[in-house]
Design an enzyme around this catalytic site. Structure first.
Site, PDB file in Angstrom:
ATOM      1  N   GLY A  47    -105.863 -38.615  23.240  1.00 30.01           N
ATOM      2  CA  GLY A  47    -104.478 -38.179  23.368  1.00 30.01           C
ATOM      3  C   GLY A  47    -104.006 -38.559  24.766  1.00 30.01           C
ATOM      4  N   ASP A 229     -97.974 -42.698  23.139  1.00 26.57           N
ATOM      5  CA  ASP A 229     -98.991 -43.195  24.075  1.00 26.57           C
ATOM      6  C   ASP A 229     -98.343 -43.962  25.209  1.00 26.57           C
ATOM      7  OD1 ASP A 229    -100.627 -42.850  21.415  1.00 26.57           O
ATOM      8  OD2 ASP A 229    -101.963 -42.726  23.140  1.00 26.57           O
ATOM      9  N   ASN A 238     -97.330 -45.561  19.580  1.00 26.61           N
ATOM     10  CA  ASN A 238     -98.087 -44.337  19.233  1.00 26.61           C
ATOM     11  C   ASN A 238     -99.107 -44.691  18.150  1.00 26.61           C
ATOM     12  OD1 ASN A 238     -98.457 -41.441  19.587  1.00 26.61           O
ATOM     13  ND2 ASN A 238     -97.601 -41.203  17.545  1.00 26.61           N
ATOM     14  N   LYS A 239     -99.830 -43.698  17.705  1.00 21.75           N
ATOM     15  CA  LYS A 239    -100.906 -43.880  16.733  1.00 21.75           C
ATOM     16  C   LYS A 239    -100.491 -44.730  15.541  1.00 21.75           C
ATOM     17  CE  LYS A 239    -104.309 -42.821  16.851  1.00 21.75           C
ATOM     18  NZ  LYS A 239    -105.311 -43.826  17.326  1.00 21.75           N
TER      19      LYS A 239
HETATM   20  O1  MRU Z   1    -106.398 -42.538  19.480  1.00 18.68           O
HETATM   21  P1  MRU Z   1    -105.854 -41.237  19.966  1.00 18.68           P
HETATM   22  O2  MRU Z   1    -106.320 -40.074  19.172  1.00 18.68           O
HETATM   23  O3  MRU Z   1    -106.081 -41.054  21.444  1.00 18.68           O
HETATM   24  O4  MRU Z   1    -104.302 -41.361  19.751  1.00 18.68           O
HETATM   25  C1  MRU Z   1    -103.478 -40.296  20.140  1.00 18.68           C
HETATM   26  C2  MRU Z   1    -102.064 -40.487  19.764  1.00 18.68           C
HETATM   27  O5  MRU Z   1    -101.665 -41.510  19.274  1.00 18.68           O
HETATM   28  C3  MRU Z   1    -101.124 -39.368  20.120  1.00 18.68           C
HETATM   29  O6  MRU Z   1    -100.099 -39.287  19.191  1.00 18.68           O
HETATM   30  C4  MRU Z   1    -100.507 -39.651  21.490  1.00 18.68           C
HETATM   31  O7  MRU Z   1    -101.522 -39.864  22.431  1.00 18.68           O
HETATM   32  C5  MRU Z   1     -99.636 -38.567  21.948  1.00 18.68           C
HETATM   33  S1  MRU Z   1    -100.521 -37.095  22.300  1.00 18.68           S
HETATM   34  C6  MRU Z   1     -99.515 -35.966  23.019  1.00 18.68           C
END
Ligand code: MRU
Length: 325
Positions: A47, A229, A238-239
């Protein structure tokens, strides 16, 4: 405890191991930078905002374990590259490193880096509370909110961005239900978001990512909120799967919101210049340790995608709501 903390007695980082949730709640201790880099790459801590704090606390480890300023700088370069997409990791490392470099002795460098890392962690919680305050005004009593991945307390130091907005709305007395997308391939939605929300007794329904279009067409969703991100010139990274939900939300006139601190902003850069992390094929070939695809199949496994501002109704930050995009 918070998602990530500094242990004063042991001079180490303590973090909630997110790969074990929801079956097990375990705290991992990192005393060496190598352990932290491994934890980041395996998503034990993950995150964007949590990575910012992890990066900063990682600089403290480097100050303790390395001999010279040049060794510290070299080591934290490796830390910055542990995951390339979220801007927060290098943001956290840079801030703590600049603070450390003001010190003359090893002890002074450590003290400065630790003070800065604690500041980053505390700021993150405060920013999330503000994001929650602003964002909760966009939610109405009775709303059903779809979210993707985990942008909750475990993605941050505490409280959360997208889930922080929902938590604050609930705290203000609004009745909110959540639809959590499972978030293949690593299932941050089903493992972590549902766990967090159930802990807070916020009603949540789990769906597979592929169900979001049907659920929106059936009128079962009023709003979508996700985290980020990296916010770039043209939109939000983002994800993986975020873009798909945004396209579908637009088609069904459902507002699509991004909740994120300004520490995730990188407006000078285009999405084309950002490295999108590609993860191991094994994440798609195996599931829960069981083989679910031929071992030699070609796999494409990007961890993030890009959503243009045209699909985003508003970006909720700690400084207010940014909606004229
Ligand atoms: O691969 P991850 O689990 O680190 O991805 C996280 C995300 O995509 C979250 O949506 C993003 O970091 C925002 S968290 C407040």
């Amino acid at each position: 405890m918070r998602t990530i903390e500094w242990d004063e007695e042991k001079d180490s980082i303590k973090l909630i191991d997110q790969t074990l949730l929801p079956a097990e709640y375990d705290i991992l201790e990192c005393k060496a930078l190598e352990q932290l880099i491994d934890a980041i790459q395996r998503l034990k801590v993950r995150g964007a905002p949590a990575l910012g704090a992890a990066g900063a606390f990682g600089v403290v480890l480097a100050c303790i374990n390395e001999k010279s300023k040049s060794d510290i700088i070299k080591e934290v370069e490796r830390l910055k590259k542990a995951r390339p997409t979220a801007v927060n990791l290098s943001y956290g490392v840079n801030r703590a490193l600049n603070a450390a470099m003001r010190g003359r002795t090893t002890q002074e460098m450590k003290t400065h880096a630790l003070e800065e890392a604690q500041r980053i962690a505390d700021e993150d919680v405060a920013m999330n509370k503000k994001i929650g305050d602003y964002g909760s005004e966009l939610l109405e009593n009775g709303d059903v909110v779809l979210t993707h991945c985990n942008a909750g307390r475990l993605a941050c130091v505490d409280w959360g961005t997208a889930l922080g907005v929902i938590r604050t709305a609930v705290q203000k007395g609004k009745r909110i239900e959540v639809i959590a997308c499972e978030t293949r391939p690593l299932n941050q939605g089903s493992r972590i978001t549902t766990w967090e929300l159930l802990q807070d007794e916020i009603p949540v329904t789990l769906i597979a990512d592929s169900m979001s279009a049907a659920v929106m067409r059936e009128g079962k969703v009023n709003k979508v909120i996700v985290g980020a991100d990296r916010v770039v010139k043209e939109g939000v990274i983002n994800k993986i799967g975020t873009y798909m939900h945004a396209v579908v939300a637009k088609e069904h006139n459902i507002p699509f919101y991004v909740a994120t601190p300004l520490s995730s902003f990188d407006l000078k850069r285009s999405y084309k210049e950002v490295e999108i992390e590609e993860r191991s094929p094994e994440e798609l070939i195996f599931f829960g340790g069981k083989q679910i695809a031929p071992l030699d199949v070609k796999v494409y496994n990007p961890a993030f995608d890009f959503t243009p501002f045209a699909l985003i109704a508003a970006v909720i930050t700690e400084k207010g709501i940014w909606s004229k995009l």
